[in-house]
Design a protein around this motif. Structure first.
Motif, short mmCIF file in Angstrom:
data_model
loop_
_atom_site.label_atom_id
_atom_site.label_comp_id
_atom_site.label_asym_id
_atom_site.label_seq_id
_atom_site.Cartn_x
_atom_site.Cartn_y
_atom_site.Cartn_z
N ILE A 420 -0.53 10.94 100.72
CA ILE A 420 -0.77 9.55 100.33
C ILE A 420 0.54 8.77 100.28
O ILE A 420 0.69 7.71 100.89
CB ILE A 420 -1.50 9.48 98.98
CG1 ILE A 420 -2.87 10.17 99.09
CG2 ILE A 420 -1.68 8.03 98.54
CD1 ILE A 420 -3.60 10.31 97.76
N ALA A 421 1.53 9.28 99.56
CA ALA A 421 2.82 8.60 99.48
C ALA A 421 3.61 8.75 100.78
O ALA A 421 4.32 7.82 101.19
CB ALA A 421 3.64 9.13 98.31
N GLY A 425 4.42 5.29 102.42
CA GLY A 425 5.81 4.93 102.15
C GLY A 425 6.07 4.53 100.72
O GLY A 425 7.17 4.07 100.38
N CYS A 426 5.08 4.71 99.83
CA CYS A 426 5.25 4.36 98.42
C CYS A 426 6.23 5.28 97.72
O CYS A 426 6.50 6.40 98.17
CB CYS A 426 3.91 4.43 97.70
SG CYS A 426 2.74 3.15 98.18
N MET A 446 2.64 6.60 91.05
CA MET A 446 3.00 5.98 92.32
C MET A 446 3.08 4.46 92.15
O MET A 446 2.25 3.87 91.46
CB MET A 446 1.96 6.29 93.41
CG MET A 446 2.03 7.66 94.00
SD MET A 446 0.71 7.90 95.25
CE MET A 446 1.07 6.53 96.35
N SER A 447 4.09 3.87 92.79
CA SER A 447 4.18 2.40 92.84
C SER A 447 4.39 1.96 94.28
O SER A 447 4.70 2.77 95.15
CB SER A 447 5.32 1.90 91.94
OG SER A 447 4.98 2.02 90.57
N SER A 448 4.25 0.68 94.51
CA SER A 448 4.30 0.16 95.87
C SER A 448 5.68 0.31 96.49
O SER A 448 6.68 0.52 95.78
CB SER A 448 3.90 -1.32 95.88
OG SER A 448 4.80 -2.08 95.08
N HIS A 449 5.73 0.22 97.79
CA HIS A 449 7.00 0.33 98.51
C HIS A 449 7.97 -0.75 98.02
O HIS A 449 7.66 -1.93 97.98
CB HIS A 449 6.74 0.16 100.01
CG HIS A 449 7.97 0.34 100.85
ND1 HIS A 449 8.87 -0.68 101.07
CD2 HIS A 449 8.46 1.43 101.49
CE1 HIS A 449 9.85 -0.23 101.83
NE2 HIS A 449 9.62 1.05 102.10
N GLY A 450 9.15 -0.32 97.59
CA GLY A 450 10.16 -1.24 97.08
C GLY A 450 10.20 -1.37 95.58
O GLY A 450 11.13 -1.97 95.03
#
Length: 495
Positions: A420-421, A425-426, A446-450
């Motif tokens: 998933i990550a 790319g998260c 998990m958090s969003s990319h960036g």
């Protein structure tokens, strides 16, 4: 009596003589000190392997750069996976034939340089699975690092030595790479923190590639503040600003798929959220249904597996995309050397390398489309304040020397979660939450990319409360009252 002693006797009262003697002694001390300092830069005598848990490939010392005494990592020690270049050393990539056929590195990886310039001391490089394939931590040529938490089980890989060195207290933090779960999985099995940053957030210059579309530079620590400090050094400045309000969502379907002790895990996090301020009530969702609705190009891979797009097949299809993409890019990077050197390989590495070399580019565009759609889907879901809670691993670590059939199912289930990550790319962090049946329990945020700094700050904010709730959840049942009965409230507190 010698001439020197006669001269000393005749001029004992002359202050100039004592000044010259003092300068000579000072020079001698400085020469000895500098000689010792230079020797420390080269190599540290190895301690008995048992004391190092088999985690190190080579022990050496890289001292902080001059002027780094007051930097944020001053006084901390670290180790690096044997995939990072260190000038003057041969980077081994987990395989002796690779090491024999490659020269000494002419540069030091930029992440290592950044850590040294911020006051940290590097004390060696660590074992890894061959070519960064594998998540068990077992290496056919160099052995398996000992899991300090459960010595009878695998430590997880491919950044096995780095995880073990941190879990055993040999270093304050360690650097690894995460392509298909290679930091998150050993962190879970060794009971420590492990961070996979957003793809591309940390430079990979000076690091041997496995698959560039998936490769990230990750790190391990026992202390969340150390994990965060390393992030402040390595992360680029384009990460989002920290926000106090955090919207946490549980992926209920993933917890149902996992065999690890999950009811208490969800309860621990829920009670921690209730205790802390600035955290709205958590949401609950079916992440597989969300992926199926937002990633249309994944449907073709589900059909190839001859399954309906239910939760299990969605994750299986996603992991198939991940492993296919890894194989294609590994082939692009290393096919020429593999065919020329014909390296000796362990069983698992041989299977993966052979499959990679046979990879074609027939559906490569579809693989990259899935990756693009996953990135967009999770940016939409998590935005800049969302945190998705999932199990880090689906199973407890395997016992050492487990049969291949059992190991294959274990790998499939592990890759299903880690994909998933890896594909979106998260950023993701593995957080230890106590023990169950003598194995470490781990959950991932998990958090969003960036949103890397936001996620690291969240861990620092929640970690102490989480561990307090772990102590309550895993404490023995309370003693009965004077009539031999348990209070209903006390029983519920320990569910």
């Amino acid at each position: 009596m010698s001439k020197a002693l006669n001269l000393l006797k005749r001029n004992a009262s002359n202050p100039k003589l004592w000044l010259l003697l003092g300068l000579g002694l000072t020079t001698a001390v400085l020469l000895v000190t500098e000689t010792r300092r230079r020797r420390r830069r080269r190599r540290i005598p190895s301690s008995p392997d048992k004391e190092l848990y088999g985690s190190f490939m080579q022990r050496f010392e890289l001292l902080p750069f001059p002027g780094a005494r007051n930097q944020m990592l001053c006084g901390l020690t670290f180790a690096v996976k044997d995939i990072f270049h260190v000038k003057g050393n041969v980077t081994g990539f987990g395989n002796p034939d690779w090491k024999k056929t490659h020269p000494q590195a002419e540069i030091t990886a930029l992440v290592v340089t950044a850590l040294l310039s911020n006051g940290a001391t590097c004390v060696g490089n660590t074992l890894m699975d061959e070519f960064s394939f594998g998540i068990s931590g077992q290496n056919h040529h160099y052995g398996t690092p000992i899991n300090p938490r459960t010595p009878s089980c695998i430590p997880g890989g491919s950044s096995s030595g780095s995880a073990v060195a941190v879990a055993a207290g040999l270093v304050d933090f360690a650097i690894g790479t995460d392509t298909t779960g290679c930091v998150r999985i050993p962190a879970a099995f060794c009971g420590i923190l492990g961070f996979r940053p957003s793809h591309g957030a940390v430079t990979t210059i000076g690091v041997l590639p496995n698959a560039q579309s998936l490769d990230t530079i990750g790190w391990f620590a026992r202390d969340p503040s150390v994990l965060s400090l390393v992030g402040r050094v390595l992360l680029q400045s384009n990460s989002v600003e920290t926000k106090r309000i955090r919207q946490i969502s549980f992926a209920d379907d993933l917890f149902q798929l996992s065999k690890v002790h999950n009811l208490k895990t969800v309860s621990v996090i829920g009670k921690a959220i209730e205790t802390l301020t600035g955290y709205p009530s958590p949401r609950h969702m079916n992440i597989c249904q969300y992926i199926a609705s937002k990633v249309p190009n994944l449907k073709g891979f589900c059909e190839q597996l001859a399954h309906q797009p239910d939760g299990t097949s969605i994750l299986k299809a996603l992991s198939t995309v991940m492993l296919s993409l890894q194989g294609y890019e590994f082939k692009t990077n290393h096919e020429e050397w593999i065919k020329h050197a014909k390296p000796r390989l362990g069983c698992y590495a041989s299977d993966r390398v052979t499959a990679a070399i046979k990879t074609t580019n027939d559906n490569i565009k579809a693989l990259y489309r899935v990756r693009t759609e996953m990135r967009a889907a999770f940016q939409c879901l998590l935005k800049d304040d969302g945190i998705l809670v999932i199990p880090t691993v689906a199973d407890n670590p395997l016992k050492l020397n487990t049969e291949k059939e059992i190991s294959s199912e274990f790998h499939e289930r592990a890759f299903a979660l880690s994909s998933i990550a890896s594909i979106s790319g998260c950023c993701q962090v593995a957080i230890p939450l106590g023990h169950h049946n003598d194995c470490c329990v781990s959950v991932s945020f998990m958090s969003s990319h960036g949103a890397d700094k936001f996620l690291l700050d969240t861990v620092c904010d929640m970690y102490k409360t989480l561990q307090e709730q772990v102590s309550v959840a895993y404490s023995p049942l309370p003693p009965p009252d004077t009539n031999g009965n348990f209070e209903i409230y006390d029983l519920l507190e320990n569910v």
